[in-house]
Structure formats: structure tokens, C-alpha cells
Design a protein around this motif. Structure first.
Motif, short mmCIF file in Angstrom:
data_model
loop_
_atom_site.label_atom_id
_atom_site.label_comp_id
_atom_site.label_asym_id
_atom_site.label_seq_id
_atom_site.Cartn_x
_atom_site.Cartn_y
_atom_site.Cartn_z
N LEU A 109 0.84 -1.18 0.00
CA LEU A 109 0.00 0.00 0.00
C LEU A 109 0.88 1.24 0.00
O LEU A 109 1.75 1.39 0.86
N VAL A 110 0.66 2.12 -0.98
CA VAL A 110 1.46 3.33 -1.15
C VAL A 110 0.57 4.54 -0.91
O VAL A 110 -0.55 4.61 -1.43
N THR A 111 1.07 5.48 -0.11
CA THR A 111 0.29 6.69 0.18
C THR A 111 1.21 7.89 0.30
O THR A 111 2.37 7.76 0.69
N ASN A 112 0.66 9.05 -0.03
CA ASN A 112 1.38 10.29 0.22
C ASN A 112 1.29 10.62 1.69
O ASN A 112 0.25 10.41 2.32
N GLU A 113 2.36 11.16 2.23
CA GLU A 113 2.35 11.65 3.61
C GLU A 113 1.90 13.10 3.51
O GLU A 113 2.60 13.94 2.98
N ILE A 114 0.70 13.39 3.99
CA ILE A 114 0.12 14.73 3.81
C ILE A 114 0.08 15.52 5.12
O ILE A 114 -0.50 16.60 5.16
N GLY A 115 0.69 15.03 6.17
CA GLY A 115 0.62 15.68 7.47
C GLY A 115 1.67 16.73 7.74
O GLY A 115 1.63 17.40 8.76
N TYR A 116 2.64 16.87 6.85
CA TYR A 116 3.68 17.88 7.05
C TYR A 116 3.22 19.21 6.48
O TYR A 116 2.33 19.28 5.65
N ARG A 129 -6.73 15.61 6.26
CA ARG A 129 -5.35 15.44 6.71
C ARG A 129 -5.29 14.64 8.01
O ARG A 129 -4.50 13.72 8.17
N GLU A 130 -6.15 14.98 8.94
CA GLU A 130 -6.19 14.32 10.25
C GLU A 130 -6.58 12.84 10.12
O GLU A 130 -5.93 11.96 10.67
N GLU A 131 -7.66 12.57 9.41
CA GLU A 131 -8.14 11.19 9.26
C GLU A 131 -7.14 10.32 8.51
O GLU A 131 -6.92 9.18 8.88
N ARG A 134 -4.37 9.45 10.94
CA ARG A 134 -4.78 8.48 11.97
C ARG A 134 -4.96 7.08 11.38
O ARG A 134 -4.58 6.09 12.00
N ILE A 135 -5.53 6.99 10.20
CA ILE A 135 -5.71 5.68 9.56
C ILE A 135 -4.35 5.08 9.18
O ILE A 135 -4.12 3.89 9.38
N LEU A 139 -2.65 1.49 10.23
CA LEU A 139 -2.08 0.57 9.26
C LEU A 139 -0.61 0.27 9.57
O LEU A 139 -0.17 -0.87 9.49
N ALA A 140 0.15 1.31 9.93
CA ALA A 140 1.57 1.12 10.23
C ALA A 140 1.75 0.19 11.43
O ALA A 140 2.68 -0.63 11.45
N ALA A 141 0.87 0.30 12.40
CA ALA A 141 0.96 -0.57 13.58
C ALA A 141 0.77 -2.03 13.21
O ALA A 141 1.35 -2.92 13.83
N GLU A 142 -0.03 -2.31 12.20
CA GLU A 142 -0.32 -3.68 11.79
C GLU A 142 0.58 -4.18 10.66
O GLU A 142 0.63 -5.38 10.40
N ALA A 143 1.26 -3.29 9.98
CA ALA A 143 2.08 -3.65 8.82
C ALA A 143 3.30 -4.47 9.22
O ALA A 143 3.87 -4.29 10.29
N LYS A 144 3.70 -5.39 8.32
CA LYS A 144 4.94 -6.14 8.53
C LYS A 144 6.14 -5.22 8.34
O LYS A 144 7.13 -5.34 9.03
N GLU A 145 6.03 -4.32 7.35
CA GLU A 145 7.11 -3.39 7.04
C GLU A 145 6.50 -2.03 6.74
O GLU A 145 5.43 -1.94 6.15
N VAL A 146 7.22 -0.99 7.14
CA VAL A 146 6.86 0.39 6.78
C VAL A 146 8.11 1.05 6.23
O VAL A 146 9.17 0.98 6.85
#
Length: 158
Positions: A109-116, A129-131, A134-135, A139-146
Motif C-alpha cells: 500500500l502506497v500513500t502520500n504523507e500529507i501531514g507535514y 489530513r487528520e483522518e 490516523r488511519i 495501518l503502520a501498527a499492523e504492517a509487517k514493514e513500513v
């Protein structure tokens, strides 16, 4: 799941294709056609996105959920549970993450980091941006790799 984050146009998909091409058994024919066939969150239906093994534009998928985009065809429990003053229909974060992981646990899963950067003035943009942040944390907490990608270079952070 493998989560790849980074800024706009930083080479996240190209990094993923190069990094996992051999382990993903991408044939020469697929490479000649431009690599992996990515499911795009800005365009895909709920079912297509849910089943995609290689998905990008996750941030745009979240935007569509918040805007209650009818072309998404997301289930009522996921799309638009809690309505906000900003016009956002906040999704069930934990339900969304559970469904994504259950449907395709080995997804990239690929996403832009929009919080900066500057906090948007528009209420919808702030909620978006907030949601998204948080989502992505769930996902990062459950991911095998980030991985974080900048200038096409990946740095494993989990």
C-alpha cells in the motif's frame, strides 16, 4: 502488508517495484509493460481497492471516503458513519483497517504523507489530513514493514 509513505512524486511506486520485483515474481513481460498494475485509490471502486495487491493513492481513497463519493460504493458502516461540520463523513477507522488487512494481508500500500507543512484553513482539508494520518498510523501498527521514500530512496522505519 507493506506500507510505503512519502511526499508527492518521490518515487514510491518505482521504489516498490524495484525492491520487490524479484520476490513478487514479476515477469519480463510485465516489466516491459511498465511494471506492476497498480490499483489507484483516486479512481477504484471499494471492491477493486479492497482486493488489490498493489494499491497506491491511498490518501485519495480516504478523501473519497470522507466526501462520501457515491462512485466508491463503500459499505455504509465504513463510509460516512459520523458526520462533521466540515461536511466530512468520518469513516470507521478500525473497521476500514480490519477490512483492508483481511481482504489482502500481503498487499503493498502506497500513500502520500500529507501531514507535514502548513495546516489547511479549509475545515474539510483539515479533517482529511487528520483522518488520513490516523488511519495510516493504524495501518503502520499492523504492517509487517513500513518504508519512507524520499528522492526515490527508501528507508525502512519498521
Amino acid at each position: 502488508m507493506i506500507l510505503i509513505i512519502g511526499g508527492e512524486a518521490q518515487g514510491k511506486r518505482a521504489f516498490a517495484e524495484e525492491k520487490w520485483a524479484q520476490s513478487l515474481n514479476i515477469s519480463e513481460k510485465i516489466k516491459d509493460r511498465g511494471g506492476i498494475s497498480w490499483v489507484k485509490g483516486g479512481l477504484a471502486s471499494w471492491e477493486t481497492f479492497l482486493q488489490g495487491a498493489y494499491v497506491c493513492e491511498f490518501h485519495l481513497f480516504i478523501r473519497r471516503l470522507l466526501a462520501a463519493d457515491p462512485s466508491l460504493h463503500a459499505p455504509a458502516g465504513i463510509q460516512g458513519g459520523r458526520k462533521r461540520k466540515s461536511g466530512c463523513c468520518l469513516p470507521d477507522r478500525h473497521g476500514l483497517v480490519s477490512k483492508l488487512l483481511a481482504a489482502c494481508p500481503d498487499r503493498v500500500l502506497v500513500t502520500n504523507e500529507i501531514g507535514y507543512g502548513i495546516v489547511p484553513l479549509d475545515p474539510f482539508e483539515r479533517e482529511y489530513r487528520e483522518e488520513t494520518g490516523r488511519i495510516c498510523c493504524l495501518l503502520a501498527a499492523e504492517a509487517k514493514e513500513v518504508w519512507r521514500v524520499s528522492c526515490g530512496l527508501g528507508q525502512r522505519i519498521k
